[in-house]
Write a protein that holds these residues in place. Sequence first.
Motif, PDB file in Angstrom:
ATOM      1  N   MET A  94     -21.152 -31.825  14.895  1.00 34.43           N
ATOM      2  CA  MET A  94     -22.307 -30.955  15.059  1.00 34.43           C
ATOM      3  C   MET A  94     -23.249 -31.494  16.126  1.00 34.43           C
ATOM      4  N   GLU A 144     -25.011 -19.220  10.520  1.00 32.79           N
ATOM      5  CA  GLU A 144     -23.765 -19.199   9.755  1.00 32.79           C
ATOM      6  C   GLU A 144     -23.639 -17.890   8.969  1.00 32.79           C
ATOM      7  N   LEU A 150     -21.375 -22.668  14.061  1.00 32.01           N
ATOM      8  CA  LEU A 150     -20.658 -23.650  14.882  1.00 32.01           C
ATOM      9  C   LEU A 150     -19.157 -23.628  14.641  1.00 32.01           C
ATOM     10  N   SER A 156     -19.962 -29.526   6.166  1.00 37.73           N
ATOM     11  CA  SER A 156     -20.424 -30.354   7.286  1.00 37.73           C
ATOM     12  C   SER A 156     -21.947 -30.353   7.353  1.00 37.73           C
ATOM     13  N   TYR A 157     -22.555 -29.202   7.023  1.00 35.54           N
ATOM     14  CA  TYR A 157     -24.012 -29.126   7.010  1.00 35.54           C
ATOM     15  C   TYR A 157     -24.610 -29.990   5.903  1.00 35.54           C
ATOM     16  N   GLU A 284     -25.638 -30.080  24.787  1.00 42.17           N
ATOM     17  CA  GLU A 284     -25.997 -29.314  23.591  1.00 42.17           C
ATOM     18  C   GLU A 284     -27.420 -28.782  23.725  1.00 42.17           C
ATOM     19  N   THR A 290     -32.422 -23.244  15.181  1.00 42.62           N
ATOM     20  CA  THR A 290     -32.538 -24.705  15.080  1.00 42.62           C
ATOM     21  C   THR A 290     -33.942 -25.157  15.445  1.00 42.62           C
TER      22      THR A 290
END
Length: 315
Positions: A94, A144, A150, A156-157, A284, A290
Amino acid sequence: MGHLTRNQIGILMICLGTGLITLNDMMFKALSGDYALYQIVFARSLGGLMFSLIILQIEGGWRLLRTATPWQHAARAMMVVVANMSFFLAIAAMPLGLVSALFFVAPLLITILSIPVLGEQVGIHRWAAVGVGFAGVAVMFVPELLGQGLGVPGWSYALPLVAALSYAGNQVMTRKLGVTSRASALAIYIQVMFLVVSIASCGVLGQGQYAQGITNESLVFLLRAWVWPAPGDIWVFLALGLNVAAIAYCLSQAYRMAEAGVVAPFEYVALPLAVFWGWSVFGEIPGPFTWAGMVLIAGAGLYIVWRERKSRKRD
């Protein structure tokens, strides 16, 4: 630094230590595509242990390692290991800025854990800040839900949140135990725990036999076979070792020299620095959700620090 106050020195040290943390995270992410997580941790911790032993000798020698509470130190060190491992697994898959922002729910979790563990009273203002911070976490999940995420598994989060919870537990435990050991001794306990966990993982995972057929970047990072570093990467491994020793020293000095309420807000310097490294090294760029989540989490964390400092002054 003779003309600076203790608080000013503490602020300088926390800013330097926080900057080195983001540099450490960037180097980890850069190495995560070629090496196993525990191999990087082993090399970093070995270097960090060597530098910490030098500092130990300067501060007073081997006698500083004696402790009447070895199991409590071991539990505290294990919390640091879990926090680090979870965070590094997250940044393998990520963006660095997103992972750092999610990790900064730690002050919110410290507030929650302080109630049952420390018996502290938390008022409506701090509860409201906790709610705002977790709203920031929820905002980051919006892409999401819209199918614009992603492309990584939902768990993973959870990794940076696990890291935040482990870090918060470590901080609360440190407060409860009232640790009086020197900074170099505390750093050595942690580096030794990292080495023990890394060596054990090498025996189980070191051949890469469990990585076959796996495509998730976090799991590949965890299960990849250990290999000898490329000549150009050896310097990065050495830099990681020096860096982790410098981080431990800077953070301990910051909180030793200055009031915690003064230096704690400056830990949020890590957020823009993480975004900078993510953009400049890995290309990134955080999306609007975000950024919004980052603002909510950082604002809530800073407000909690301010409220705690204000309440201490009244006491």
